[in-house]
Motif scaffolding. Structure first.
Motif, short mmCIF file in Angstrom:
data_model
loop_
_atom_site.label_atom_id
_atom_site.label_comp_id
_atom_site.label_asym_id
_atom_site.label_seq_id
_atom_site.Cartn_x
_atom_site.Cartn_y
_atom_site.Cartn_z
N VAL A 66 0.92 -1.15 0.00
CA VAL A 66 0.08 -0.06 0.11
C VAL A 66 0.94 1.35 0.11
N LEU A 67 1.93 1.15 0.78
CA LEU A 67 2.85 2.33 1.07
C LEU A 67 3.53 2.48 -0.64
N MET A 68 3.84 1.67 -1.03
CA MET A 68 4.47 1.73 -2.44
C MET A 68 3.56 2.20 -3.38
N ILE A 69 2.44 1.80 -3.27
CA ILE A 69 1.53 2.01 -4.33
C ILE A 69 1.04 3.66 -4.14
N GLN B 263 -14.56 -10.76 -14.99
CA GLN B 263 -14.51 -9.23 -15.85
C GLN B 263 -13.85 -8.41 -15.13
N ALA B 264 -12.58 -8.64 -14.70
CA ALA B 264 -11.47 -7.77 -14.49
C ALA B 264 -11.10 -6.96 -15.60
N ASN B 265 -10.99 -5.89 -15.66
CA ASN B 265 -10.70 -4.88 -16.82
C ASN B 265 -9.02 -4.93 -17.16
N ALA B 266 -8.24 -5.41 -16.03
CA ALA B 266 -6.85 -5.60 -16.43
C ALA B 266 -6.31 -6.66 -15.21
N TYR B 267 -5.13 -7.15 -15.73
CA TYR B 267 -4.56 -7.88 -14.49
C TYR B 267 -2.76 -7.62 -14.61
N VAL B 268 -2.49 -7.08 -13.65
CA VAL B 268 -0.98 -6.94 -13.75
C VAL B 268 -0.42 -7.57 -12.41
N THR B 269 0.81 -8.16 -12.64
CA THR B 269 1.64 -8.67 -11.70
C THR B 269 2.46 -7.77 -11.02
N LYS B 270 2.44 -7.68 -9.58
CA LYS B 270 3.48 -6.82 -8.93
C LYS B 270 4.63 -7.20 -9.18
N PRO B 271 5.62 -6.26 -9.70
CA PRO B 271 6.86 -6.59 -9.75
C PRO B 271 7.86 -6.72 -8.44
N ILE B 272 8.66 -7.27 -8.12
CA ILE B 272 9.63 -7.50 -6.99
C ILE B 272 10.41 -6.34 -6.99
N ASP C 36 11.94 -0.19 -8.59
CA ASP C 36 11.78 0.72 -9.45
C ASP C 36 10.74 0.26 -10.82
N ASP C 37 10.92 -1.13 -10.88
CA ASP C 37 9.66 -1.88 -11.70
C ASP C 37 8.37 -1.71 -11.32
N PHE C 38 8.20 -1.91 -9.85
CA PHE C 38 6.96 -1.66 -9.39
C PHE C 38 6.31 -0.16 -9.62
N ASN C 39 7.07 0.61 -9.20
CA ASN C 39 6.69 2.30 -9.38
C ASN C 39 6.32 2.51 -10.68
N ASP C 40 7.15 1.81 -11.86
CA ASP C 40 6.71 1.99 -13.24
C ASP C 40 5.57 1.55 -13.56
N VAL C 41 5.27 0.43 -13.15
CA VAL C 41 3.73 -0.28 -13.42
C VAL C 41 2.81 0.62 -12.95
N VAL C 42 2.80 0.83 -11.48
CA VAL C 42 1.78 1.84 -10.91
C VAL C 42 1.60 3.12 -11.84
N HIS C 43 2.76 3.72 -12.02
CA HIS C 43 2.66 4.97 -12.89
C HIS C 43 2.07 4.70 -14.31
N ARG C 44 2.42 3.63 -14.77
CA ARG C 44 1.32 3.46 -16.08
C ARG C 44 0.20 3.14 -15.92
N ILE C 45 -0.40 2.57 -14.85
CA ILE C 45 -1.85 2.27 -14.59
C ILE C 45 -2.32 3.71 -14.12
N ASP C 46 -1.76 4.51 -13.44
CA ASP C 46 -2.19 5.77 -13.22
C ASP C 46 -2.27 6.84 -14.30
N GLU C 47 -1.18 6.77 -15.08
CA GLU C 47 -1.23 7.51 -16.64
C GLU C 47 -2.49 7.11 -17.53
N PHE C 48 -2.55 5.80 -17.58
CA PHE C 48 -3.64 5.18 -18.27
C PHE C 48 -5.07 5.43 -17.97
N PHE C 49 -5.38 5.48 -16.67
CA PHE C 49 -6.87 5.54 -15.92
C PHE C 49 -6.79 7.32 -15.91
#
Length: 148
Positions: free
Chosen positions: A21-24, A113-122, A125-138
């Motif tokens: 949660v903190l990282m997100i 009916q999930a709209n997307a499925y994303v695996t949390k990177p370990i 930096d990859d975790f931050n990138d994934v969350v940024h991409r989700i944030d940017e997209f939505f």
């Protein structure tokens, strides 16, 4: 890109792991997309929030839900099933954001009916990138349904 929305994107994070949660939160705070983040720690609380019950009576409808699968009391699969079968809630996009990369979880989430499925990177930096991409997209790319 689309016109800037005058309203912030409302994101509901449903995750029982305080570290995740903190990282997100930190990754979301590190972007310039205008947003409001609400956090609940399990599926039962998520449903209370979405249905504006109990301590969440004043909750605002989220524009998107980031949903972990493996949680106590009521897991993400159950939340996904309940939200997508609820006439008032089913239009809220749900991004499953979880550590599981099991085919059964991926297929099961899309079946529910999930709209997307994303695996949390370990890697952080990859975790931050994934969350940024989700944030940017939505936050900038997709057109979200109007809140009711």
């Amino acid at each position: 890109m689309g016109a800037e929305s005058p309203n912030p994107v409302r994101i509901l994070v449903v995750d029982d792991d305080p570290g995740d949660v903190l990282m997100i939160e930190e990754a979301l705070a590190d972007s310039d997309v205008d947003k409001v983040i609400d956090i609940v720690s399990d599926g039962e609380e998520a449903m209370e929030f979405l249905r504006r019950e109990g301590r969440h009576a004043a909750a605002r409808r989220p524009d998107v839900i980031l949903l972990d699968l493996n949680m106590p009391r009521m897991d993400g699969r159950q939340v996904l099933s309940e939200v997508k079968s609820d006439e008032d809630l089913r239009t809220i996009p749900i991004v499953v954001l979880t550590t599981s990369n099991a085919d059964t979880d991926i297929v099961g989430s899309y079946t529910l009916q999930a709209n997307a499925y994303v695996t949390k990177p370990i890697d952080l930096d990859d975790f931050n990138d994934v969350v940024h991409r989700i944030d940017e997209f939505f936050g900038r790319v997709v057109v979200l349904p109007k809140r009711s």
